[in-house]
Design a protein around this motif. Structure first.
Motif, PDB file in Angstrom:
ATOM      1  N   ILE A  16       8.341 -16.266 -10.673  1.00  0.00           N
ATOM      2  CA  ILE A  16       9.394 -15.469 -11.559  1.00  0.00           C
ATOM      3  C   ILE A  16       9.828 -14.471 -10.416  1.00  0.00           C
ATOM      4  CG2 ILE A  16       9.560 -13.824 -13.469  1.00  0.00           C
ATOM      5  CD1 ILE A  16       7.631 -15.660 -15.014  1.00  0.00           C
ATOM      6  N   ARG A  17       9.073 -13.704  -9.650  1.00  0.00           N
ATOM      7  CA  ARG A  17       9.039 -12.651  -8.850  1.00  0.00           C
ATOM      8  C   ARG A  17      10.257 -13.377  -8.076  1.00  0.00           C
ATOM      9  NH1 ARG A  17       6.929  -8.667 -10.152  1.00  0.00           N
ATOM     10  NH2 ARG A  17       7.190  -7.155  -8.253  1.00  0.00           N
ATOM     11  N   GLU A  18       9.873 -14.565  -7.396  1.00  0.00           N
ATOM     12  CA  GLU A  18      10.779 -15.120  -6.419  1.00  0.00           C
ATOM     13  C   GLU A  18      12.270 -15.677  -6.845  1.00  0.00           C
ATOM     14  OE1 GLU A  18       8.431 -18.381  -5.085  1.00  0.00           O
ATOM     15  OE2 GLU A  18       7.025 -16.997  -3.773  1.00  0.00           O
ATOM     16  N   GLY A  19      12.106 -15.980  -8.242  1.00  0.00           N
ATOM     17  CA  GLY A  19      13.216 -16.194  -8.736  1.00  0.00           C
ATOM     18  C   GLY A  19      14.461 -15.070  -9.050  1.00  0.00           C
ATOM     19  N   PHE A  20      13.668 -13.840  -9.338  1.00  0.00           N
ATOM     20  CA  PHE A  20      14.398 -12.678  -9.423  1.00  0.00           C
ATOM     21  C   PHE A  20      14.897 -12.414  -8.210  1.00  0.00           C
ATOM     22  CE2 PHE A  20      13.021 -12.111 -13.784  1.00  0.00           C
ATOM     23  CZ  PHE A  20      13.954 -11.305 -14.409  1.00  0.00           C
ATOM     24  N   SER A  21      14.211 -12.260  -7.087  1.00  0.00           N
ATOM     25  CA  SER A  21      14.559 -11.778  -5.784  1.00  0.00           C
ATOM     26  C   SER A  21      15.590 -12.786  -5.220  1.00  0.00           C
ATOM     27  CB  SER A  21      13.144 -11.878  -5.074  1.00  0.00           C
ATOM     28  OG  SER A  21      13.605 -11.530  -3.500  1.00  0.00           O
ATOM     29  N   ALA A  22      15.608 -13.795  -5.338  1.00  0.00           N
ATOM     30  CA  ALA A  22      16.483 -14.946  -4.856  1.00  0.00           C
ATOM     31  C   ALA A  22      18.027 -14.715  -5.614  1.00  0.00           C
ATOM     32  CB  ALA A  22      16.317 -16.525  -5.336  1.00  0.00           C
ATOM     33  N   ASN A  23      18.082 -13.990  -6.703  1.00  0.00           N
ATOM     34  CA  ASN A  23      19.245 -13.569  -7.342  1.00  0.00           C
ATOM     35  C   ASN A  23      19.538 -12.267  -7.384  1.00  0.00           C
ATOM     36  OD1 ASN A  23      20.270 -16.211  -8.925  1.00  0.00           O
ATOM     37  ND2 ASN A  23      18.097 -15.984  -9.557  1.00  0.00           N
ATOM     38  N   GLY A  24      18.958 -11.462  -6.430  1.00  0.00           N
ATOM     39  CA  GLY A  24      19.352 -10.079  -5.942  1.00  0.00           C
ATOM     40  C   GLY A  24      18.707  -9.258  -6.811  1.00  0.00           C
ATOM     41  N   TYR A  25      17.867  -9.715  -7.708  1.00  0.00           N
ATOM     42  CA  TYR A  25      17.024  -8.518  -8.644  1.00  0.00           C
ATOM     43  C   TYR A  25      15.608  -8.127  -8.102  1.00  0.00           C
ATOM     44  CZ  TYR A  25      20.871  -9.741 -11.557  1.00  0.00           C
ATOM     45  OH  TYR A  25      22.089 -10.226 -12.057  1.00  0.00           O
ATOM     46  N   SER A  26      15.272  -6.856  -8.618  1.00  0.00           N
ATOM     47  CA  SER A  26      13.869  -6.715  -8.202  1.00  0.00           C
ATOM     48  C   SER A  26      13.154  -6.312  -9.593  1.00  0.00           C
ATOM     49  CB  SER A  26      13.839  -5.325  -7.359  1.00  0.00           C
ATOM     50  OG  SER A  26      12.460  -4.760  -7.195  1.00  0.00           O
ATOM     51  N   LEU A  27      11.866  -6.916  -9.749  1.00  0.00           N
ATOM     52  CA  LEU A  27      11.193  -7.211 -10.700  1.00  0.00           C
ATOM     53  C   LEU A  27      10.023  -6.173 -10.569  1.00  0.00           C
ATOM     54  CD1 LEU A  27      10.920  -8.206 -13.677  1.00  0.00           C
ATOM     55  CD2 LEU A  27       9.524 -10.236 -12.702  1.00  0.00           C
ATOM     56  N   PRO A  28       9.645  -5.051 -11.416  1.00  0.00           N
ATOM     57  CA  PRO A  28       8.508  -4.256 -11.271  1.00  0.00           C
ATOM     58  C   PRO A  28       7.441  -4.995 -11.226  1.00  0.00           C
ATOM     59  CG  PRO A  28       9.899  -3.616 -13.052  1.00  0.00           C
ATOM     60  CD  PRO A  28      10.421  -4.760 -12.603  1.00  0.00           C
ATOM     61  N   LYS A  29       6.261  -4.463 -10.738  1.00  0.00           N
ATOM     62  CA  LYS A  29       4.869  -5.264 -10.641  1.00  0.00           C
ATOM     63  C   LYS A  29       3.990  -4.867 -11.674  1.00  0.00           C
ATOM     64  CE  LYS A  29       4.878  -5.991  -5.620  1.00  0.00           C
ATOM     65  NZ  LYS A  29       4.184  -5.725  -4.424  1.00  0.00           N
ATOM     66  N   SER A  30       4.197  -3.679 -12.294  1.00  0.00           N
ATOM     67  CA  SER A  30       3.385  -3.114 -13.434  1.00  0.00           C
ATOM     68  C   SER A  30       3.825  -3.848 -14.699  1.00  0.00           C
ATOM     69  CB  SER A  30       3.316  -1.626 -13.471  1.00  0.00           C
ATOM     70  OG  SER A  30       4.278  -1.224 -14.092  1.00  0.00           O
ATOM     71  N   ARG A  31       2.773  -4.202 -15.885  1.00  0.00           N
ATOM     72  CA  ARG A  31       3.262  -4.354 -17.069  1.00  0.00           C
ATOM     73  C   ARG A  31       4.189  -3.354 -17.788  1.00  0.00           C
ATOM     74  NH1 ARG A  31      -2.163  -6.647 -20.130  1.00  0.00           N
ATOM     75  NH2 ARG A  31      -0.931  -6.041 -21.856  1.00  0.00           N
TER      76      ARG A  31
END
Length: 181
Positions: A16-31
């Motif tokens: 999921i993190r890679e998918g967000f990154s590939a689309n130019g988004y940054s996903l936080p690591k904490s819940r």
């Protein structure tokens, strides 16, 4: 919510993190941060829906709703509320239900859910569609709006019960016959 993926999974999943990154988004690591991000998105979408509903009310567009009670694998009771308008539909969310849900309680739940979107059951909703359970028939009378009860759900449940019971009965009979041989 659509895919029933836990926030922890979204926050920790490498795919999921890679998918967000590939689309130019940054996903936080904490819940907690992921939860805040999702909730902020929800609030933005909710405001857009409220604006849309208010615009439709000015044009005297009437809306319809459907809802159904659902019990999770962890035995949590929820009610899903859907809204239908101008060849579109949306989900107003899952409402957690504590304990037994009477027809009176269902009216309260639906009214509260609609109120959160600046809607009123008596002035904005033209019809409700629910399953054919007895409590829903009483809800229809109490709510004061047109209701359609669909009995396919009830019919499906009855067929499943008959088939399931038949399968168990056949398995028990097979086991009894095998032990007698």
């Amino acid at each position: 919510a659509k895919d029933d993926i836990a926030i922890k999974t979204i926050a920790k999943s490498q795919i999921i993190r890679e998918g967000f990154s590939a689309n130019g988004y940054s996903l936080p690591k904490s819940r907690a941060s992921t939860h805040k991000l999702i909730y902020a998105y929800y609030e933005t979408k909710k405001i857009c829906l409220i604006e849309k509903f208010n615009e439709m009310k000015l044009r005297n567009v009437r809306l319809s709703i459907s809802f159904d009670e659902w019990t999770s694998f962890k035995n949590k009771k929820l009610m899903n509320v859907m809204i239908y308008y101008e060849n579109e539909y949306g989900n107003l969310g899952l409402v957690k239900i504590e304990g037994k849900c009477s027809a009176e309680r269902i009216v309260e739940i639906i009214e509260k859910c609609l109120f959160e979107f600046d809607l009123n059951i008596s002035t904005d909703i033209v019809c409700t569609t629910t399953d054919g359970a007895g409590v829903m028939e009483k809800y229809a009378r109490l709510s004061g709006i047109n209701s359609q009860l669909y009995y396919n759900h009830t019919l499906h449940s009855a067929v499943v019960k008959v088939l399931f019971k038949s399968t168990i009965k056949d398995n028990i009979n097979d086991n009894i016959n095998a032990s007698n041989d």
